[in-house]
Design a protein around this motif. Structure first.
Motif, mmCIF file in Angstrom:
data_model
loop_
_atom_site.group_PDB
_atom_site.id
_atom_site.type_symbol
_atom_site.label_atom_id
_atom_site.label_comp_id
_atom_site.label_asym_id
_atom_site.label_seq_id
_atom_site.Cartn_x
_atom_site.Cartn_y
_atom_site.Cartn_z
ATOM 1 N N LEU A 44 34.094 27.051 18.479
ATOM 2 C CA LEU A 44 34.057 28.328 19.416
ATOM 3 C C LEU A 44 32.938 29.328 19.349
ATOM 4 N N ARG A 45 32.935 29.930 18.162
ATOM 5 C CA ARG A 45 31.594 30.741 17.880
ATOM 6 C C ARG A 45 30.322 30.188 18.085
ATOM 7 N N ARG A 46 30.161 28.912 17.483
ATOM 8 C CA ARG A 46 29.030 28.298 17.623
ATOM 9 C C ARG A 46 28.352 27.849 18.974
ATOM 10 N N LEU A 47 29.398 27.857 19.836
ATOM 11 C CA LEU A 47 29.241 27.528 21.083
ATOM 12 C C LEU A 47 28.737 28.644 21.751
ATOM 13 N N VAL A 48 29.461 29.698 21.667
ATOM 14 C CA VAL A 48 28.936 30.803 22.709
ATOM 15 C C VAL A 48 28.033 31.891 21.927
ATOM 16 N N CYS A 49 28.119 31.933 20.760
ATOM 17 C CA CYS A 49 27.159 33.105 20.122
ATOM 18 C C CYS A 49 25.705 32.956 20.156
ATOM 19 N N HIS A 50 25.077 33.832 20.703
ATOM 20 C CA HIS A 50 23.603 33.867 20.682
ATOM 21 C C HIS A 50 22.929 34.207 19.277
ATOM 22 N N PRO A 60 25.791 43.348 21.331
ATOM 23 C CA PRO A 60 25.962 44.242 22.585
ATOM 24 C C PRO A 60 26.779 43.183 23.695
ATOM 25 N N LEU A 61 26.832 41.956 23.434
ATOM 26 C CA LEU A 61 27.669 40.945 24.520
ATOM 27 C C LEU A 61 29.137 40.935 24.079
ATOM 28 N N GLU A 62 29.305 41.716 23.171
ATOM 29 C CA GLU A 62 30.973 41.666 22.786
ATOM 30 C C GLU A 62 31.973 41.698 23.847
ATOM 31 N N PRO A 63 31.787 42.855 24.875
ATOM 32 C CA PRO A 63 32.600 42.961 25.826
ATOM 33 C C PRO A 63 33.071 41.972 26.682
ATOM 34 N N THR A 64 32.098 40.797 26.972
ATOM 35 C CA THR A 64 32.121 39.750 27.743
ATOM 36 C C THR A 64 32.228 38.448 26.947
ATOM 37 N N CYS A 65 32.076 38.517 25.732
ATOM 38 C CA CYS A 65 31.969 37.155 24.923
ATOM 39 C C CYS A 65 33.461 36.576 24.540
ATOM 40 N N PRO A 66 33.622 35.325 24.988
ATOM 41 C CA PRO A 66 34.718 34.527 24.655
ATOM 42 C C PRO A 66 35.352 34.579 23.297
ATOM 43 N N PRO A 68 35.037 36.854 20.413
ATOM 44 C CA PRO A 68 35.849 38.124 20.306
ATOM 45 C C PRO A 68 37.116 38.337 20.861
ATOM 46 N N GLN A 69 37.129 37.927 22.433
ATOM 47 C CA GLN A 69 38.281 38.036 22.960
ATOM 48 C C GLN A 69 39.226 37.192 22.536
ATOM 49 N N THR A 70 38.896 36.152 21.756
ATOM 50 C CA THR A 70 40.012 35.091 21.187
ATOM 51 C C THR A 70 40.302 35.553 19.847
ATOM 52 N N PHE A 71 39.306 35.563 18.841
ATOM 53 C CA PHE A 71 39.558 35.799 17.712
ATOM 54 C C PHE A 71 39.370 37.277 17.187
ATOM 55 N N GLU A 72 38.976 38.083 17.792
ATOM 56 C CA GLU A 72 38.841 39.442 17.356
ATOM 57 C C GLU A 72 38.918 40.500 18.339
ATOM 58 N N PRO A 73 40.103 40.182 19.144
ATOM 59 C CA PRO A 73 40.548 41.432 20.301
ATOM 60 C C PRO A 73 40.873 42.636 19.875
ATOM 61 N N ARG A 74 40.393 43.367 20.968
ATOM 62 C CA ARG A 74 40.582 44.937 20.846
ATOM 63 C C ARG A 74 41.897 45.221 21.696
ATOM 64 N N PRO A 75 42.421 46.480 21.309
ATOM 65 C CA PRO A 75 43.508 46.837 22.324
ATOM 66 C C PRO A 75 43.005 47.056 23.642
ATOM 67 N N PRO A 76 43.797 46.710 24.543
ATOM 68 C CA PRO A 76 43.380 47.070 26.176
ATOM 69 C C PRO A 76 43.170 48.331 26.439
ATOM 70 N N PRO A 77 42.218 48.927 27.309
ATOM 71 C CA PRO A 77 42.422 50.413 27.509
ATOM 72 C C PRO A 77 43.705 50.963 27.918
ATOM 73 N N GLY A 78 44.116 52.173 27.326
ATOM 74 C CA GLY A 78 45.169 52.801 27.822
ATOM 75 C C GLY A 78 46.441 52.337 26.894
ATOM 76 N N ALA A 79 46.236 51.368 25.971
ATOM 77 C CA ALA A 79 47.269 50.909 25.088
ATOM 78 C C ALA A 79 47.404 51.618 23.678
ATOM 79 N N GLU A 80 48.267 53.127 24.226
ATOM 80 C CA GLU A 80 48.173 53.936 23.013
ATOM 81 C C GLU A 80 48.920 53.381 21.786
#
Length: 201
Positions: A44-50, A60-66, A68-80
């Motif tokens: 997956l990383r080879r497929l999408v990583c520039h 800089p593309l992390e917020p929209t890249c598939p 990190p959303q799959t393998f290095e997700p961050r807490p969603p906004p407001g998830a205290e």
């Protein structure tokens, strides 16, 4: 590990993936989960990583890249409750082949599941493309190549919706979305908590 949460509103999609090995496929029962997850992540990383030299959180593309959303997700906004965690659970789970044989002969279909949770269910085109690439790169210690023959989404009643078939290059996005309540017995309909047992391998 058992966790309890008020998350009956969480949505997920259950995919059934069928592959046919072109040569002997070696998948030791004790490590097949790790092998499958690792191969999927690398492909997956080879497929999408520039730029593979960059760490995801420096890109800089992390917020929209598939990836990190799959393998290095961050807490969603407001998830205290999750804000203090450095690592968040990955939003997918492999349902491994129940057959405990360590080897699968060429030409014999092998079926396993992939559950995509929440926003990850929208990334299925990337997941399918990753497995198509992995088919040519090979899987397991012998790097056995295979054919990705079918990807189907399962509904709550056991029916399926075809997402991908090898005869067509198209990936359909009309996958049935499920909630935890869809899997409950009728007498459990008033419950507000679910218990999740995460079995990793």
């Amino acid at each position: 590990m058992i966790s309890r949460a008020r998350s009956v509103s969480t949505t997920f999609v259950r995919f059934r993936i069928t592959i046919v090995p072109r040569s002997l496929l070696v998948l030791p029962h004790a490590t097949r989960g790790t092998m499958l997850r690792g191969a999927f992540g690398i492909t997956l990383r080879r497929l999408v990583c520039h730029d593979l030299t960059l760490a995801c959180r420096s890109c800089p593309l992390e917020p929209t890249c598939p990836y990190p959303q799959t393998f290095e997700p961050r807490p969603p906004p407001g998830a205290e409750r999750l804000s203090a965690l450095q690592d968040v659970a990955r939003p997918f789970v492999f349902d491994l082949p129940p057959d405990e044989r360590p080897e699968f002969p060429a030409g014999a279909p092998v079926t396993f599941g992939l559950v995509a949770i929440g926003r990850a269910s929208r990334l299925v085109p990337y997941f399918v493309s990753s497995f198509r690439n992995l088919a040519d790169e090979g899987l397991g210690p012998r790097r056995a190549r295979f054919d990705l023959t079918e990807v189907a989404a399962q509904d709550a009643r056991g029916g399926t919706t075809e997402i991908y078939r090898s005869a067509s290059p198209l990936v359909r996005l009309a996958a049935p979305t499920l909630r935890a309540t869809d899997l409950m017995d009728p007498e459990d309909s008033t419950r507000t908590r679910v218990t999740l047992r995460n079995i990793t391998g």
